[in-house]
Design a protein around this motif. Structure first.
Motif, mmCIF file in Angstrom:
data_model
loop_
_atom_site.group_PDB
_atom_site.id
_atom_site.type_symbol
_atom_site.label_atom_id
_atom_site.label_comp_id
_atom_site.label_asym_id
_atom_site.label_seq_id
_atom_site.Cartn_x
_atom_site.Cartn_y
_atom_site.Cartn_z
ATOM 1 N N GLU A 378 19.220 -9.676 -6.500
ATOM 2 C CA GLU A 378 19.559 -10.600 -5.420
ATOM 3 C C GLU A 378 18.071 -11.445 -5.184
ATOM 4 O OE1 GLU A 378 22.245 -11.691 -4.567
ATOM 5 O OE2 GLU A 378 23.559 -10.114 -5.226
ATOM 6 N N SER A 379 18.111 -12.410 -4.179
ATOM 7 C CA SER A 379 17.058 -13.135 -4.008
ATOM 8 C C SER A 379 15.873 -12.363 -3.532
ATOM 9 C CB SER A 379 17.369 -14.266 -2.905
ATOM 10 O OG SER A 379 16.313 -14.961 -2.446
ATOM 11 N N ASP A 380 14.716 -12.498 -4.188
ATOM 12 C CA ASP A 380 13.303 -11.888 -3.577
ATOM 13 C C ASP A 380 12.445 -12.857 -3.317
ATOM 14 O OD1 ASP A 380 14.328 -8.902 -3.587
ATOM 15 O OD2 ASP A 380 14.531 -9.355 -5.628
ATOM 16 N N THR A 381 11.799 -13.311 -2.136
ATOM 17 C CA THR A 381 11.116 -14.474 -2.040
ATOM 18 C C THR A 381 10.404 -14.411 -0.714
ATOM 19 O OG1 THR A 381 10.855 -16.666 -2.003
ATOM 20 C CG2 THR A 381 12.944 -15.862 -1.110
ATOM 21 N N TYR A 382 9.821 -15.472 -0.182
ATOM 22 C CA TYR A 382 9.038 -15.432 1.082
ATOM 23 C C TYR A 382 8.132 -14.270 1.298
ATOM 24 C CZ TYR A 382 11.959 -19.599 2.242
ATOM 25 O OH TYR A 382 12.178 -20.846 2.293
ATOM 26 N N HIS A 383 6.944 -14.260 0.722
ATOM 27 C CA HIS A 383 6.043 -13.126 0.718
ATOM 28 C C HIS A 383 4.701 -13.507 1.357
ATOM 29 C CE1 HIS A 383 6.064 -15.618 -3.024
ATOM 30 N NE2 HIS A 383 5.014 -15.644 -2.646
ATOM 31 N N SER A 384 4.058 -12.564 2.053
ATOM 32 C CA SER A 384 2.581 -12.582 2.432
ATOM 33 C C SER A 384 2.074 -11.208 2.337
ATOM 34 C CB SER A 384 2.965 -12.896 3.780
ATOM 35 O OG SER A 384 3.155 -11.751 4.780
ATOM 36 N N TRP A 385 0.693 -11.291 2.320
ATOM 37 C CA TRP A 385 -0.257 -10.271 2.057
ATOM 38 C C TRP A 385 -0.499 -9.655 3.411
ATOM 39 C CZ3 TRP A 385 -1.481 -8.153 -2.736
ATOM 40 C CH2 TRP A 385 -1.073 -9.130 -3.769
ATOM 41 N N SER A 386 -1.080 -8.418 3.249
ATOM 42 C CA SER A 386 -1.710 -7.686 4.238
ATOM 43 C C SER A 386 -3.283 -8.120 4.146
ATOM 44 C CB SER A 386 -1.384 -6.347 4.226
ATOM 45 O OG SER A 386 -2.130 -5.369 5.349
ATOM 46 N N SER A 387 -4.011 -7.842 5.127
ATOM 47 C CA SER A 387 -5.399 -8.303 4.945
ATOM 48 C C SER A 387 -6.283 -7.212 4.253
ATOM 49 C CB SER A 387 -6.069 -8.362 6.688
ATOM 50 O OG SER A 387 -6.014 -7.043 7.324
ATOM 51 N N ASN A 388 -5.974 -6.256 3.763
ATOM 52 C CA ASN A 388 -6.512 -5.414 3.061
ATOM 53 C C ASN A 388 -6.070 -5.672 1.602
ATOM 54 O OD1 ASN A 388 -4.105 -4.006 2.954
ATOM 55 N ND2 ASN A 388 -5.136 -2.257 3.781
ATOM 56 N N SER A 389 -5.315 -6.419 1.130
ATOM 57 C CA SER A 389 -4.825 -6.722 -0.034
ATOM 58 C C SER A 389 -4.141 -5.703 -0.930
ATOM 59 C CB SER A 389 -5.887 -7.286 -0.968
ATOM 60 O OG SER A 389 -6.455 -8.535 -0.334
ATOM 61 N N ARG A 390 -3.691 -4.627 0.210
ATOM 62 C CA ARG A 390 -2.919 -3.340 -0.528
ATOM 63 C C ARG A 390 -1.553 -3.497 -0.336
ATOM 64 N NH1 ARG A 390 -6.934 -2.464 -2.960
ATOM 65 N NH2 ARG A 390 -5.629 -3.318 -4.471
ATOM 66 N N TRP A 391 -1.266 -4.388 0.417
ATOM 67 C CA TRP A 391 0.375 -4.447 0.575
ATOM 68 C C TRP A 391 0.890 -5.930 0.665
ATOM 69 C CZ3 TRP A 391 3.231 0.058 1.286
ATOM 70 C CH2 TRP A 391 2.306 1.116 1.391
ATOM 71 N N PHE A 392 2.144 -6.152 0.535
ATOM 72 C CA PHE A 392 2.719 -7.573 0.754
ATOM 73 C C PHE A 392 4.009 -7.114 1.190
ATOM 74 C CE2 PHE A 392 3.472 -7.018 -3.825
ATOM 75 C CZ PHE A 392 4.955 -7.487 -3.834
ATOM 76 N N VAL A 393 4.548 -8.317 1.997
ATOM 77 C CA VAL A 393 5.925 -8.268 2.440
ATOM 78 C C VAL A 393 6.756 -9.269 2.044
ATOM 79 C CG1 VAL A 393 5.339 -9.500 4.436
ATOM 80 C CG2 VAL A 393 7.503 -7.966 4.684
ATOM 81 N N PHE A 394 7.963 -9.127 1.951
ATOM 82 C CA PHE A 394 8.648 -10.302 1.203
ATOM 83 C C PHE A 394 10.451 -10.013 1.978
ATOM 84 C CE2 PHE A 394 9.225 -6.751 -1.552
ATOM 85 C CZ PHE A 394 10.431 -6.564 -2.304
ATOM 86 N N ALA A 395 10.810 -11.166 1.802
ATOM 87 C CA ALA A 395 12.241 -11.351 2.190
ATOM 88 C C ALA A 395 13.244 -11.203 0.954
ATOM 89 C CB ALA A 395 12.696 -12.444 3.036
ATOM 90 N N SER A 396 14.215 -9.852 1.225
ATOM 91 C CA SER A 396 15.058 -9.522 -0.004
ATOM 92 C C SER A 396 16.507 -9.576 0.517
ATOM 93 C CB SER A 396 14.718 -8.322 -0.558
ATOM 94 O OG SER A 396 15.578 -7.980 -1.790
ATOM 95 N N LYS A 397 17.493 -10.197 -0.105
ATOM 96 C CA LYS A 397 18.968 -9.993 0.069
ATOM 97 C C LYS A 397 19.493 -9.058 -0.949
ATOM 98 C CE LYS A 397 19.420 -14.701 1.340
ATOM 99 N NZ LYS A 397 20.186 -15.987 1.290
#
Length: 468
Positions: A378-397
């Protein structure tokens, strides 16, 4: 409270005549074999169909009636205090029979995640919106606050909240409609801005801050929603016009380049590199819309930028060609090493494309990771990084193809992505009852110092006009 806990424990049946299963337990969200940060809130979950549960996670035991597995906050903090693997064993009573399922692991890493997140809560329907909220949530516990709310904004459309370099002290959000504008949060001081000039095709839609916070780069888009004839698609959204500009928030002026506002090209999704030397954006040659929509494919492009002078470069470079797939939403990691983006078959609105996936480019080698361990059907998109570049978050359906939820992915020092996990909730049954999508999640280093009431007051002020 202790007496109540003791009473619940006394009423919970103990496993007996247990059957062993080689299958993983039916836990929701899917927290089996995920990598988690040492500062995350308890990963409470459901065991689908269970009448009672007994869970052992490391040296912590949780027992209860029904499907819910909820960890005590102090026990959870002790459990994840040290990096390493935690073995989780689930035994569940289903249809009068106890079953011990195959155990799984939580891999705890010392790389912490930024402790806050902001997101928009929005109905996952067609082009209708109602009762929008922008909220922020602490990832280390379950504290949640509203940034702005439909009740204080006459139920108007509100665009997503975007921070500068994951900072809670510098961020912006938009309130649409008559009397609307951009609300700039500068260390808690709110300022209303009108960033649209008469020659622009629309107000600002997508934007990002420069590293210094002095500039924002933004797109102006004429967005067209259209229903699909195919039931599986339901809705298509595309831009009929779009351009990119830079705003100097210190001098209140708009900076322009003909390379970013070509009438024969659609430009959108701009973002600065973390060193401020480049503006990354997506560009596609204009096609005959909507008839040739499936030929509309965006490339990932960059153009030089000088933060000292505000000068936009005189040439563009294609970073990822859109000849095969359309590229959207570029985001560079804060350390400048990696670039996340979304790909889909065509167009510019991946949230409505089931095939949309994330990609990660190594900016030193040029290699692209297809992130097979991260993406879903399904759709995986709209992502952003954590300030230490070790994590990112994204929106998934991925759960049902309809409701988007925040998922977090660990990128280890070798650049390998790990299986993502869903935002934990105090009540693990919340997602079954939630009728809104979590849209455009952004990681934050702290809570944003604004409130719905203060945003409403700022909206009543006269907007500062940004001009040529």
């Amino acid at each position: 409270m202790a007496a109540a806990v003791a009473l619940v424990a006394a009423c919970t049946p103990e496993p007996s005549n247990v059957l062993n299963s080689n299958q993983l337990p039916p836990v929701y969200p899917d927290y089996a074999d995920v990598t988690i940060p040492c500062n995350i809130a308890p990963l409470n979950f459901l065991v689908r169909g269970a009448e009672a549960v007994s869970v052992e996670a490391g040296d912590v035991t949780v027992r209860g009636r029904g499907e819910e597995v909820v960890f005590a906050a102090d026990e959870w903090r002790r459990l994840v205090a040290s990096a390493g693997d935690i073995e989780v064993s689930v035994t569940a009573l289903t249809d009068g029979r106890w079953t011990r399922y195959r155990s799984f692991r939580w891999h705890v890493v010392a790389d912490s995640i930024d402790p806050w997140i902001s997101y928009r809560l929005i109905e996952p329907d067609y082009e209708v919106w109602n009762h929008l909220e922008l909220r922020q949530r602490c990832l280390e516990n379950f504290d949640e606050q509203a940034l702005t709310h439909y009740r204080e904004q006459e139920n108007r459309c509100m665009n997503c909240h975007t921070p500068a370099s994951q900072s809670a002290d510098l961020s912006m959000l938009y309130v649409r409609g008559e009397g609307g504008g951009a609300i700039l949060n500068d260390h808690g001081r709110l300022r209303k801005l009108n960033i649209k000039t008469p020659d622009m095709v629309s107000g600002s839609v997508y934007f990002g801050f420069s590293p210094s916070g002095r500039y924002i780069v933004f797109s102006t888009n004429v967005i067209i929603p259209a229903f699909h004839s195919q039931a599986a698609k339901r809705l298509e959204v595309y831009d009929s016009k779009s351009d990119v500009y830079v705003a100097d928030l210190q001098t209140n002026r708009i900076l322009r380049s003909p390379l970013l506002a070509d009438s024969l090209v659609l430009e959108t999704f701009p973002t600065f590199s973390p060193d401020g030397r480049y503006i990354y954006y997506c560009a596609a040659p204009m096609v005959n819309l909507p008839y040739d929509l499936k030929k509309l494919r965006y490339s990932l492009v960059r153009i030089p930028f000088d933060e000292l002078t505000g000068r936009i470069g005189s040439r563009t470079d294609t970073v990822v060609s859109g000849s095969a797939l359309s590229v959207c939403h570029p985001r560079v990691s804060p350390d400048g090493r990696r670039l996340l983006f979304t790909v889909q078959d065509y167009g510019t609105f991946p949230i409505w494309h089931r095939e949309s996936d994330l990609r990660m480019m190594d900016l030193e080698t040029g290699s692209i990771d297809t992130l097979a361990v991260v993406n879903s059907t399904e759709s995986d998109t709209y992502h952003s990084w954590s300030s230490n570049s070790r994590w990112f978050v994204f929106a998934s359906k991925r759960d049902d193809g309809l409701f988007g939820k925040p998922y977090f992915c660990y990128v280890d020092p070798q650049g390998r992505a790990h299986k993502p996990f869903c935002l934990p909730q105090r009540s693990p049954g919340l997602y079954d009852q939630m009728l809104k999508s979590f849209n455009a999640p952004e990681l934050l280093r702290g809570p944003v110092p604004i409130s719905p009431g203060r945003v409403a007051e700022a909206m009543k002020t006269v907007a500062v006009q940004l001009d040529y």
